[in-house]
Design an enzyme around this catalytic site. Structure first.
Site, short mmCIF file in Angstrom:
data_model
loop_
_atom_site.label_atom_id
_atom_site.label_comp_id
_atom_site.label_asym_id
_atom_site.label_seq_id
_atom_site.Cartn_x
_atom_site.Cartn_y
_atom_site.Cartn_z
N THR A 180 -4.25 -5.33 0.11
CA THR A 180 -3.54 -4.10 0.48
C THR A 180 -4.39 -3.28 1.45
OG1 THR A 180 -4.35 -2.80 -1.40
CG2 THR A 180 -2.31 -4.05 -1.71
N HIS B 97 19.92 27.73 -11.35
CA HIS B 97 20.66 28.84 -11.94
C HIS B 97 19.96 30.18 -11.73
CE1 HIS B 97 23.13 25.80 -13.81
NE2 HIS B 97 22.07 25.26 -14.38
N LYS C 180 0.85 -1.19 0.00
CA LYS C 180 0.00 0.00 0.00
C LYS C 180 0.88 1.23 0.00
CE LYS C 180 -4.58 0.74 0.31
NZ LYS C 180 -5.55 -0.08 -0.44
#
Lengths: 289, 289, 289, 289
Positions: free
Chosen positions: B63, B254, B18
């Site tokens: 699950t 940057h 899960k």
């Protein structure tokens, strides 16, 4: 337009400009630097009919020029608050764009705290990014007077007690939620406010409003997110005379007590499932009476 | 499988479980509450061939049961660190799942600071969400011994000076970048580390590593992100004997000096464009010699 | 509200409801299924002063009840378009909420195409998710008459030629962009439209508008995104008499010709850098003249 | 590193390069254009010890040079597949970087279909963005031989019937989920595969695998996501002899039958709540036996 009979149409309300300009300005005092980190959108309004209807660009400034201008004016101006910078930008575009009569500028400012330094005052030139964000919107229809809105984004707060939800209206068919007298209240505050005067110390007001929202969130038993929202508004208006009215959007980030009794375990408000969707969502203006 | 000649295949490495279980635990001492806010993934490994190849689920835990178990064990255990809770979870699944021989648990912990309270210690039950995040991964192949990795996510830092980029290799055709001896260095640090011992005070080590990374980022002139990365690693290993090696991923966010000279303006490292993409990206392990 | 003098405040415009309700409806004809997959927000307006100012919830329906109602009415109604379902929802809340006088419902519909099946008509019950999305907003102030807006989200289109940008206004200081007579035009169309009548075949109109936008995008040389926007509007209004006016938001997803001449290579509009930020952003209504 | 005793450390595995390079290439045949739209990451491995430990950049190519190179080689090469372009890039960096011994290149390709044109073949130079995405990873340790992985991202599929979940293992304490013999199965397929040979027609194989995954998803009653995953693997390996093994990650995007019986309504698998979190998550390799 292929294969169709054209009808007569006209241009309605419209604007254009540059969005998501990522501007970073460093104020290099010695030895202590300050930074401003803003995402900028500038949109112009005016008479752009010919560009839309006839494909004639003669009245349009390129959005690339808008970008250049934002960076250049950030050098020449932007000496104090984001709000004042917004006015500078709009005044410039109304002044220099022959077809431009107004517009708006929107900012999302990322806030940076100082990294630890040698004393308590933090590092001179090292910074660490913070939540929440500072938001600004400035609008004008003449390039000279400005409607300013400031706000807070992504202020995520919760309290683990002193909140409930009871005594609400029952729909005879569709209400299934039980009352609660001790729950977790969690929300992500979005706030914005308008000002009573044409200008003020915007940064100071933001800090005061932000502090007050954090303090007021916990200073009462909350019977509803609506009531807490109202109290936040009352606190902001009470401590910030510069603000004329304030709006909040507050989702109810549900923390659901997980049913552990099924497994022979007691859950005395200890174990919660955070349910991201759906969520209750409240929006309101609080105004001076 | 329609209209094709089947070839012989077999199951290779696999796992299931899960993910994105949003667990929130409140420790209700009086009057001071503590909270743990974690996103959990538990994955089990073992002999799941019949489920995959034959559609026979007899060896599979649902699950949904995994989810229930996570919440229940969070009540019964989870008394100290997230790392120890990971071991508890995996030990449980290896013990109770007849086909389960191992697995891994991954956590992303959202950190909450206290809202302002009456004194300096912060509010007892009011909290405000912080960046960065605490990450954990625990893995086992026997349910009894565990490989633990901890880390930091989304630590966004910058310094406005004391950084450059020079003396690098020139490609005769493709190098166009000029050298810099004073630039902004900005990055979002992702770190993870492994431990020398089977267990330790994980929260204390995390705090020490986190503090050290923040302090070391500014304590030197940086000739490259690589060198700063290495120094961060050296600092973590020097102050945290519990850590055996440490890995960093650091993008170069940057900040490009905007060319204002075109407009007759000097830009003495004041006005920058933050370029979100592309970015230099550095990854390295720093290890004990 | 700690330590402050309260000022008098009042509640301004406000609404509350449930957001991000993820509703999925299957129409189970035999053997051919249809599906509707919508994210729903319902917000109610009315007299909620006591809840906000006094913490008295007696006039408030729980947002959990709003959720239950959305699913239940999706069963009882929602027989045709999302737009009609929005009217059903709002009519219900105005009718059953004693303090509710109006509100709005917003939908984002994920579109699913059929997976390949045995013939050309696609699979009976297998689906694959598509871009773009269908959006809807319905608003009412009386629960009986409704302002409906429909639209398109995330329609990402480009053309590799037949677009330029020239003849634009030059700012003497800040314009640096050269003209272009053959560039890539790329955008992500967001559209929304209002209707001339109280009701119509919303799905058919959406499909017609969507088709027309796709066809019109390529049927001309585009001197600007503004002109293309206007042509899209003209095409929608010409083919959809049901629509009274239409709004577009179109970012200019800049595809910048990469400077390869520095490396002794010609770049005949072949190699581009896609620059995600910043972007030009155009918004306009196109209306019947 | 302030205030600490330095320990001896050394550099472990490391790499650096440029990420999120947004490259767009147009193949301008007359009159029919083709496009390639890829996000590129190139990372180099080799001997970069001095840069990290000593701050000596002499052995480092700037990542800006890496970016320039990607665009230049896209002009000179990139004549066929993304996979072959990955090999070209890595061969170049190993050849020209004196300290570079290997590296990897990762690509996410956005796919564009043709907009409607005059006939059935679609427009010559107008395109509309599609889901899913094409992914590629190429790795080398010598600049001459390459390990290539290709895959699919964000293929979102569902079926409204012919799926169930039953006969699974019961945990005596924590299993609460009832069996289902007719449910919605929804998932977002991520796939990646390895190749049996050093090179092949990568685009043709991708299309074949993609088609087969879409067809196989619906051609059986699914007793579990694991079994469907295995069948997808079997189908890919059966129709693509070029592929040696294939991996899938498949979340179970739960569509939960909403309990309408509480409101006196029958819900014959018509009305579902889509629950985004948590989700079951399955990962497996399927290999040739």
């Amino acid at each position: 337009m292929t294969d169709m009979l054209r009808v007569k149409v006209k241009l309605g309300d419209n604007n254009y400009g540059k969005a998501d300009v990522q501007l970073f300005k460093v104020f290099r005092d010695t030895p202590r630097h300050e930074v401003r980190d803003v995402r900028v959108r500038v949109a112009m309004t005016g008479d752009f009919r010919e560009a839309h209807a006839d494909g004639d660009n003669a009245g349009l400034l390129a959005t690339d020029t808008v970008r250049n201008t934002i960076y250049a004016l950030a050098k020449e101006g932007f000496a104090s608050s984001v709000e004042e910078f917004g006015k500078e930008l709009l005044a410039h575009f109304v002044q220099t764009g022959p077809r431009v009569t107004g517009g708006f500028a929107e900012f999302t400012e990322h806030l940076w705290a100082r990294l630890p330094g040698e004393g308590d005052a933090g590092h001179d030139h090292g910074f660490v990014r913070q939540m929440p964000k500072h938001t600004v919107r400035v609008e004008t229809t003449d390039g000279q007077t400005f409607a300013v809105t400031s706000g807070i984004d992504e202020l995520s707060v919760l309290k683990t007690t002193q909140s409930g939800w009871a005594g609400y209206l029952l729909d005879e068919r569709f209400t299934t939620l039980p009352e609660s007298h001790d729950r977790i209240m969690a929300t992500v505050v979005t706030a914005k406010w308008e000002y009573a005067a044409a200008s003020c110390d915007y940064d100071a007001v933001w800090q005061r409003a932000y502090d007050q929202i954090q303090r007021t969130f916990t200073d009462h038993y909350s019977p509803s997110l609506q009531n807490t929202l109202y109290r936040l508004g009352e606190a902001v208006l009470s401590t910030c005379p510069e603000i004329s009215r304030v709006w909040f959007q507050m989702p109810n980030r549900h923390h659901l007590r997980y049913n552990l009794e099924r497994f022979g375990l007691e859950n005395d408000n200890e174990i919660f499932h955070v349910d991201p969707e759906p969520y209750g969502l409240m929006e309101a203006w609080v105004e001076r009476a």
